[in-house]
Write a protein that holds these residues in place. Structure first.
Motif, PDB file in Angstrom:
ATOM      1  N   GLU A   1       1.130   3.414   6.858  1.00  0.00           N
ATOM      2  CA  GLU A   1       1.635   3.576   5.501  1.00  0.00           C
ATOM      3  C   GLU A   1       2.596   4.752   5.410  1.00  0.00           C
ATOM      4  O   GLU A   1       3.605   4.693   4.698  1.00  0.00           O
ATOM      5  CB  GLU A   1       0.464   3.752   4.538  1.00  0.00           C
ATOM      6  CG  GLU A   1      -0.429   2.519   4.474  1.00  0.00           C
ATOM      7  CD  GLU A   1      -1.808   2.817   3.901  1.00  0.00           C
ATOM      8  OE1 GLU A   1      -2.020   3.950   3.436  1.00  0.00           O
ATOM      9  OE2 GLU A   1      -2.669   1.922   3.948  1.00  0.00           O
TER      10      GLU A   1
ATOM     11  N   LEU B   1       1.338   4.145  -2.989  1.00  0.00           N
ATOM     12  CA  LEU B   1       1.144   5.575  -2.741  1.00  0.00           C
ATOM     13  C   LEU B   1       2.341   6.385  -3.233  1.00  0.00           C
ATOM     14  O   LEU B   1       2.182   7.456  -3.832  1.00  0.00           O
ATOM     15  CB  LEU B   1       0.918   5.808  -1.246  1.00  0.00           C
ATOM     16  CG  LEU B   1       0.286   7.145  -0.862  1.00  0.00           C
ATOM     17  CD1 LEU B   1      -1.129   7.251  -1.411  1.00  0.00           C
ATOM     18  CD2 LEU B   1       0.277   7.307   0.655  1.00  0.00           C
TER      19      LEU B   1
ATOM     20  N   ILE C   1      -7.774   8.672   7.973  1.00  0.00           N
ATOM     21  CA  ILE C   1      -7.803   7.993   6.676  1.00  0.00           C
ATOM     22  C   ILE C   1      -7.605   6.500   6.885  1.00  0.00           C
ATOM     23  O   ILE C   1      -6.604   6.083   7.468  1.00  0.00           O
ATOM     24  CB  ILE C   1      -6.717   8.555   5.739  1.00  0.00           C
ATOM     25  CG1 ILE C   1      -6.971  10.030   5.451  1.00  0.00           C
ATOM     26  CG2 ILE C   1      -6.668   7.754   4.437  1.00  0.00           C
ATOM     27  CD1 ILE C   1      -5.939  10.664   4.546  1.00  0.00           C
TER      28      ILE C   1
ATOM     29  N   ARG D   1       0.833  -1.206   0.000  1.00  0.00           N
ATOM     30  CA  ARG D   1       0.000   0.000   0.000  1.00  0.00           C
ATOM     31  C   ARG D   1       0.870   1.260   0.000  1.00  0.00           C
ATOM     32  O   ARG D   1       0.594   2.217  -0.724  1.00  0.00           O
ATOM     33  CB  ARG D   1      -0.936   0.002   1.205  1.00  0.00           C
ATOM     34  CG  ARG D   1      -1.941  -1.146   1.229  1.00  0.00           C
ATOM     35  CD  ARG D   1      -3.056  -0.899   2.220  1.00  0.00           C
ATOM     36  NE  ARG D   1      -2.577  -0.631   3.567  1.00  0.00           N
ATOM     37  CZ  ARG D   1      -2.407  -1.541   4.518  1.00  0.00           C
ATOM     38  NH1 ARG D   1      -2.645  -2.822   4.235  1.00  0.00           N
ATOM     39  NH2 ARG D   1      -1.983  -1.217   5.731  1.00  0.00           N
TER      40      ARG D   1
ATOM     41  N   ARG E   1      -1.414  11.950   1.541  1.00  0.00           N
ATOM     42  CA  ARG E   1      -2.002  11.862   2.873  1.00  0.00           C
ATOM     43  C   ARG E   1      -2.535  10.442   3.057  1.00  0.00           C
ATOM     44  O   ARG E   1      -3.321   9.959   2.238  1.00  0.00           O
ATOM     45  CB  ARG E   1      -3.121  12.891   3.023  1.00  0.00           C
ATOM     46  CG  ARG E   1      -3.601  13.090   4.461  1.00  0.00           C
ATOM     47  CD  ARG E   1      -4.665  14.184   4.518  1.00  0.00           C
ATOM     48  NE  ARG E   1      -4.112  15.460   4.104  1.00  0.00           N
ATOM     49  CZ  ARG E   1      -3.460  16.285   4.916  1.00  0.00           C
ATOM     50  NH1 ARG E   1      -3.297  15.950   6.188  1.00  0.00           N
ATOM     51  NH2 ARG E   1      -2.998  17.427   4.477  1.00  0.00           N
ATOM     52  N   CYS E   2      -2.139   9.784   4.132  1.00  0.00           N
ATOM     53  CA  CYS E   2      -2.474   8.366   4.286  1.00  0.00           C
ATOM     54  C   CYS E   2      -2.470   7.958   5.751  1.00  0.00           C
ATOM     55  O   CYS E   2      -2.132   8.757   6.640  1.00  0.00           O
ATOM     56  CB  CYS E   2      -1.484   7.510   3.506  1.00  0.00           C
ATOM     57  SG  CYS E   2       0.239   7.731   4.025  1.00  0.00           S
TER      58      CYS E   2
ATOM     59  N   HIS F   1      -6.536   3.874   1.649  1.00  0.00           N
ATOM     60  CA  HIS F   1      -7.343   4.943   1.062  1.00  0.00           C
ATOM     61  C   HIS F   1      -6.581   6.263   1.030  1.00  0.00           C
ATOM     62  O   HIS F   1      -7.167   7.346   1.134  1.00  0.00           O
ATOM     63  CB  HIS F   1      -8.652   5.112   1.827  1.00  0.00           C
ATOM     64  CG  HIS F   1      -9.608   3.981   1.634  1.00  0.00           C
ATOM     65  ND1 HIS F   1      -9.472   2.759   2.282  1.00  0.00           N
ATOM     66  CD2 HIS F   1     -10.714   3.858   0.848  1.00  0.00           C
ATOM     67  CE1 HIS F   1     -10.443   1.954   1.909  1.00  0.00           C
ATOM     68  NE2 HIS F   1     -11.209   2.590   1.047  1.00  0.00           N
ATOM     69  N   GLY F   2      -5.261   6.177   0.901  1.00  0.00           N
ATOM     70  CA  GLY F   2      -4.456   7.394   0.809  1.00  0.00           C
ATOM     71  C   GLY F   2      -4.808   8.207  -0.423  1.00  0.00           C
ATOM     72  O   GLY F   2      -5.315   7.680  -1.409  1.00  0.00           O
ATOM     73  N   ARG F   3      -4.553   9.495  -0.358  1.00  0.00           N
ATOM     74  CA  ARG F   3      -4.870  10.373  -1.489  1.00  0.00           C
ATOM     75  C   ARG F   3      -3.747  11.382  -1.723  1.00  0.00           C
ATOM     76  O   ARG F   3      -2.963  11.674  -0.830  1.00  0.00           O
ATOM     77  CB  ARG F   3      -6.193  11.107  -1.237  1.00  0.00           C
ATOM     78  CG  ARG F   3      -6.227  11.969   0.022  1.00  0.00           C
ATOM     79  CD  ARG F   3      -7.548  12.696   0.139  1.00  0.00           C
ATOM     80  NE  ARG F   3      -7.610  13.570   1.307  1.00  0.00           N
ATOM     81  CZ  ARG F   3      -8.118  13.226   2.487  1.00  0.00           C
ATOM     82  NH1 ARG F   3      -8.599  12.000   2.650  1.00  0.00           N
ATOM     83  NH2 ARG F   3      -8.128  14.077   3.485  1.00  0.00           N
TER      84      ARG F   3
END
Length: 344
Positions: A311, A286, A334, A282, A306-307, A338-340
């Motif tokens: 992670e 990212l 988060i 994961r 951002r996570c 589902h990091g962005r």
């Protein structure tokens, strides 16, 4: 193999990936992570020390300088002694809790240690596709992500041939089911032959893409009445594997074959022991997404991934290697996976 060949090389901090595409379909996905023990990679040469000789297994366990001993098979009349030093080369990487498999090259001296590293991803790509230049950058990032998605899919539909291919690996074997929807108006026998030809071709490609081997059982379309023709088609589909061993096709239309293990299965690289996508995977995904954004957006002063904290702990040091514009921010709100990516 003939046709259009494309080669992709993605060097993201923490992980290098390579992918080969032939005629629009991925055939190979190679993954090498920074923390992988160099001694267990395919083709690595080491000095090893025999720690145990097991006549029942017709082999020996060899210390090559990593936690898990490697296994060295040997012919019945060979003799090895505990403590003996050997030079060995890795012929199969670790899988399913088992150590690497090695082949003896000759006598060795000194403590267990790496003598020669395995070929790099770039070198492996050159061997798989001689003369083809590797595509890098954004296109390579997208390609290795697509190859991963296909390698992890449980089934694949090939609508142009009316085939739904289900492929699954168990502890004992790889099971393949070629499901075929016949088209009205076509000769049934000819339609089955076409479906089996395409199904076998895609099965061989997907098994290779996933680094699977061992016993393979394929449920062909039909009842085995055309066994001779089906066997010829199967040999053509797996012609890229010279060590494949084929069994007879049963009257129920089942084909059995055996393929040699070489690389660690892709799902074992990407997932943990529970079968879930690992925190490392994961985090690396990212960092790869962050790198892609940096390449596509050259104007933003700061791009942040951002996570979840777990992670972020892995991704942070890797992202720092991408330059001053790259940042990782831990956020307890988060969920994992589902990091962005955010621009500023």
């Amino acid at each position: 193999m003939n046709g259009v060949v494309e080669v992709f090389l993605d060097e993201t901090p923490g992980e290098t990936r390579g992918a080969v595409m032939r005629d629009g379909r991925y055939t190979h996905l190679l993954i090498q992570r920074d923390g992988d023990p160099a001694q267990t990679r395919l083709g690595a040469r080491s000095i090893g020390r025999v720690t145990e000789v097991n006549q029942g297994l017709r082999g020996a366990f060899v210390d090559i300088g990593v936690d898990a001993a490697a296994f060295l098979p040997f012919p019945r009349n060979d003799r090895l002694s505990q403590g003996e030093r050997l030079e060995v080369v890795v012929t199969a990487e670790p899988r399913a809790g088992k150590g690497a498999v090695v082949r003896r090259l000759g006598p060795g001296e000194g403590t267990p240690r790496l003598l020669q590293a395995a070929p790099s991803i770039a070198e492996q790509l050159r061997e798989l596709a001689p003369g083809e230049e590797s595509v890098v950058g954004i296109a390579a990032i997208d390609a290795v992500i697509e190859a991963e998605e296909e390698a992890m899919a449980r089934s694949c539909v090939f609508a142009s041939h009316g085939i739904d291919l289900a492929i699954e690996r168990t502890r004992a074997l790889v099971a393949v089911d070629i499901d075929f929807a016949s088209t009205p108006g076509r000769d049934p026998k000819q339609a089955r032959a076409v479906a089996n030809r395409e199904g076998l071709r895609q099965a061989a490609r997907l098994i290779g893409l996933r680094n699977w081997a061992g016993l393979v059982v394929i449920d062909l379309v039909g009842d085995g009445q055309d066994a001779e023709a089906q066997a010829k088609t199967a040999r053509t589909a797996f012609a890229h594997e010279p060590q494949a061993v084929f069994g007879p096709i049963s009257r129920f239309g089942l084909l059995q074959l055996s393929l040699p293990w070489r690389r660690t299965p892709i799902e074992e690289v990407l997932r943990d022991a529970d079968g879930c996508v690992s925190a490392q995977t994961r985090a690396l995904s990212l960092v790869r997404a962050l790198r892609r954004q940096l390449l596509s957006d050259t104007r933003s002063a700061r791009i942040t991934a951002r996570c979840a904290p777990e992670e972020a702990a892995i991704a942070g040091p890797l992202a720092a290697r991408l330059g001053p514009r790259a940042h990782v921010q831990a956020d307890v709100a988060i969920p994992a996976g589902h990091g962005r990516i955010e621009e500023s």
